[in-house]
Scaffold this motif. Structure first.
Motif: not given
Length: 885
Positions: A203-212
């Motif tokens: 894993t080179r990078a991390i994408l996050i979609y966050m609500e809480s």
């Protein structure tokens, strides 16, 4: 919790599925088909009392009928199992579980957490869509499309966003190392997954979609650790949540939840994006390009208009147009027979693919360009696809840092496909291309910030904590929720914050006498627990120059207070000397409690209109000099504080010291719920707290400092130790400010001791490595140093250090120790090691372990005497030592 058993969840050797049947669009059947399509190699075992086989796979009537205990169980269907069912699975030894349905009434988040802790069983969901790890042939999800293998991990709470991102990625050829749907995060949370992915080499990078988020400390620790090694982009929704009606201070009203998330992301070194388009752009960039140093961008296109648009976006976002050298410009002008070429480079409407390739070659070889953006607008004179193909061919050999933006739709379809097939990031607009470029720039800037050595605080304050404790306890005993201003200022003074001397009076005669004693002009203020903001009743009268003026002010304030709030009780009046500081700025600093991240610090422009002006920034405690300066710099008024025209620069160190001490007050006293210092008069002379308010509440938490998102410096671990030669030392946790002294310490260690510590020859550690050794997360690791004043100038010098890093499961702490070579035989090594063992034991860690070179007999004999078990690794000439705590 930890990363315990997440390997069984995301890399299982066998899977059991509840809730599957042969009905069309049954979620269990979809999971089974996805597992088969992904090439999963292990047994898939459906549970069904109706269907003999599901999707062609033999099913079992009950869990007890299974031929083996699966690594992972997945519950599909409209509802999840009962608490009793999960307890039974836990008793049988199950360690990983995915809940895809909704929570039942008897399976709330607290119950799921309890089940996880009782059985060590990790639970993803409820409402999870599952997970996909294409590199492991694992698609245990209800997703409508597969993913190709890549180097980006995607984490999301939202099912709809996961489906959207997946659809986009499939169309654009973007791959993922992990694609994980968290659902409700009742057990497995963002922090756990970030920890798991932070050490994943694929894993080179991390994408996050966050609500809480639920676990603030775990999230911040995991994010801060992982962001040092790889970019983390986060999109957080819910930006306009209502401010709690409980807040009554200026700080509470201005410190909205979304601003706190901003501050947390910044402190952790994460990059925040504000739209789905930005998230996609980030995925495109991070999957195709490695982070680069610098922010100097060269722009190349076949039209001046595109160049102007891209340049405007670049400068608006804080980027930098590369200034080409005379040699580079001359080479470009010669190559394209154009004496007007500079950056941005305009190749003209009739340019060819060879022109793009030639420009790439010239700019790649220059030393003044960090990255190149190639743009193209389709027209009659230029072959759009051929230009893309030639550029892609050149990229195979040049391997530079490039971005592309081929504008349009129909004509450029093949060109974009060419870039995607060659893993060259491509964007639909100059704005998105520039935004993607700035993502990388900001990531590298974050790396510098995370590793920056903070200055030492100008003055070492020894707070009078006992005084503050007695003030707060007495006020709580009296039933007060807002401290008297005199008490609040006494608390500030106890932490070395300069305040205006405050006198409390109860009538006009007493006010007149006090004013004459302290000298005119004076200020008179109302003192009432029923009046939150004195400005609401014009309850502050300034620049009073006579006893009559003071008496009139008392009368006027009393009348206005009762008119505004007839039942308000006036507890008295405050009389202060009128302070006049030439060129002073009115500022505000304060603290409030965020429901997610706990205490937060606010700084900005002050005065009665501070909420209207809304020029403020937020940070998480604890603060140091670097963080305090960054907090100040993020406000508009900071430009004025740097000085302008006849206004000199303020004493920035004094203002930073005030913010640091304010942070310490919040850390030390959890009873303080809200705090305002408004205004602060800041000038070249210093920082003066003029008015302050503090709201308090009895603390009922057994571990109140768990409310902090970042664990503060554990001062309680400091202790004195006397060496055999009588020299007094202080043993304490290491601080980021210790880096210079640590470098000096390393220079006084012999080559042999260095080899014993690092298993090799190391004379000097680079700043990046030294920063990792001194800037530690006290919640996850610890380092104790021994210091004493040196004989020459009395400055503190480092004599020895012991450190541990504990695995996320808190099962084993690995130690390393180093003592200055001229201090052998002083029992310092023994003391440091014993202190670390006791500290690790209090954390509930199971084992204390380390590795020692076999020839280091002194250290081996010492740990044996302390009860360590030893095991020699013959091939590596190393002795492993372990102590059960």
């Amino acid at each position: 919790m930890s990363i315990r058993n997440l390997q069984k969840m995301f890399s299982p050797s066998s899977i059991c599925i509840f809730g599957a049947n042969n009905e069309e669009k049954n979620s269990g059947q979809i999971v089974i088909q996805n597992l088969i399509s992904s090439g999963f190699k292990g047994p898939i075992m459906p549970i069904s009392d109706k269907d003999r086989a599901i999707a062609g796979i033999l099913s079992y009537k009950t869990f007890d009928d299974l031929p083996l205990l699966p690594d992972l169980v997945i519950f599909c269907g409209p509802s999840n199992p009962s608490e009793e069912t999960l307890n039974q699975l836990g008793d049988k030894g199950l360690k990983a579980l995915i809940l895809m349905g909704h929570c039942g009434e008897n399976l709330c988040a607290q119950t799921i957490k309890k089940l996880s802790q009782t059985h060590g069983m990790r639970i993803l969901g409820p409402n999870s869509m599952g997970a996909m790890i294409p590199g492991k042939n694992f698609n245990a999800s209800t997703m409508h499309l597969p993913v190709k293998a890549g180097k980006i991990a995607y984490i999301s709470q939202s099912s709809s966003m996961s489906s959207t991102v997946l659809d986009w990625a499939n169309a654009h050829g973007v791959g993922f190392s992990h694609f994980i749907s968290l659902g409700n995060c009742s057990d497995v949370d963002y922090g756990d997954i970030i920890d798991y992915l932070g050490s994943d080499p694929f894993t080179r990078a991390i994408l996050i979609y966050m609500e809480s988020i639920n676990e603030r400390r775990n999230f911040m620790s995991a994010a801060r650790a992982s962001a040092r090694n790889k970019p983390i982009l986060v999109m957080k929704t819910g930006k306009h949540e209502a401010v709690s009606v409980m807040t009554q201070s200026h700080t509470g009203a201005m410190a909205g939840s979304d601003l706190v998330y901003d501050a947390a992301f910044k402190r952790a070194g994460m990059l925040r994006v504000n739209s789905i388009a930005e998230l996609f752009a980030g995925a495109n960039t991070l999957s195709s390009i490695r982070p680069f140093n610098g922010k100097r961008l060269a722009i190349v296109s076949n039209g001046g208009g595109l160049n102007i648009i891209a340049s405007d976006h670049l400068l608006d976002q804080g980027g930098q147009l590369a200034e080409l050298s005379d040699d580079t410009i001359a080479t470009l002008q010669k190559a394209f027979s154009n004496n007007q070429i500079t950056n941005p480079v305009d190749l003209g409407l009739n340019c060819t693919g060879e022109d793009y390739a030639k420009a790439y070659e010239i700019l790649k070889s220059s030393k003044e360009v960090d990255c190149i953006l190639f743009q193209h607008s389709p027209n009659t004179y230029s072959d759009t696809t051929q230009c893309a193909q030639k550029l892609a061919a050149a990229h195979k050999s040049l391997k530079g840092q490039i971005l592309t933006c081929w504008m349009g739709e129909k004509t450029i379809e093949q060109a974009r496909r060419c870039f995607e097939e060659n893993a060259i990031p491509t964007y639909s607009s100059p704005r998105m291309a520039i935004t993607a470029f700035m993502h990388i720039v900001h990531y590298k800037e974050n790396q510098v910030t995370l590793m920056e050595t903070p200055e030492r605080v100008p003055a070492e304050i020894k707070p009078a904590r006992k005084t503050v404790r007695s003030i707060i306890d007495a006020a709580l005993k009296r039933g007060e929720s807002w401290l008297k201003e005199s008490d609040a200022k006494q608390i500030l003074s106890a932490y070395g914050i300069e305040t205006v001397e405050t006198h409390i009076v109860h009538c006009a005669d007493e006010a007149e006498r006090t004013a004459e004693e302290i000298g005119f002009p004076v200020v008179v203020k109302v003192m009432s627990a029923d009046i939150i903001h004195k400005s609401d009743v014009q309850g502050v009268m300034l620049n009073l120059t006579s006893p009559q003026a003071v008496s009139s002010a008392i009368e006027d304030i009393t009348q206005r207070t009762h008119t505004f709030k007839p039942d308000a009780v006036i507890d008295g009046f405050i009389v202060q000397k009128m302070v006049h500081l030439p060129h002073a700025h009115e500022l505000i600093a304060g603290m409030t409690n965020d429901p997610v991240f706990g205490p937060v610090i606010l700084f900005g422009e002050g005065g009665t209109a501070t909420e209207v002006i809304a020029d403020h920034a937020i940070a998480l405690p604890p603060l140091n000099m670097g963080l305090a300066k960054d907090l100040i710099s993020r406000t508009k008024i900071s430009k004025l504080l740097d000085g302008f025209r006849d206004h000199p620069e303020i004493n920035k160190n004094a203002l930073c010291q005030l913010l640091i001490e304010l942070s310490e007050i919040c850390i030390d006293f959890p009873e303080i719920q809200e705090l305002d210092i408004n205004p602060i008069f800041s000038s070249k002379e210093g920082a003066l707290a003029v008015d302050t308010r503090m709201r308090i509440q009895k603390c009922t938490e057994s571990h109140p400092n768990r409310r902090l998102a970042i664990r503060s410096y554990p001062a309680y671990l400091e202790e004195e130790f006397i060496l055999r030669n009588g020299r007094k030392t202080i043993i304490r946790p290491i601080r980021p400010e210790d880096e210079p002294a640590h470098n000096e310490f390393m220079s006084k260690v012999s080559a042999q001791d260095i080899r014993f510590r690092f298993f090799g020859s190391v004379r000097e550690l680079p700043h990046s490595e030294m920063a990792r050794l001194t800037q530690i997360d006290y919640d996850r690791e610890m380092a104790f140093i021994a210091q004493a004043p040196n004989e020459e100038d009395g400055q503190m010098e480092t004599l020895g250090v012991v450190r541990t890093g504990t695995d996320p499961n808190n099962e084993e702490a690995e130690y390393a120790i180093l003592v200055r070579s001229d201090l052998k035989g002083q029992k310092l090594g023994w003391k440091l090691l014993n202190k670390m063992i006791e500290y690790t034991r209090t954390r509930g860690t199971t084992y204390f372990a380390g590795q020692i070179l076999r020839e280091n007999r002194t250290m081996i004999d010492m740990v044996k005497a302390m009860g360590f078990e030893t095991h020699t690794i013959m091939d590596e000439d190393i002795v492993e030592v372990k102590l059960k705590l």
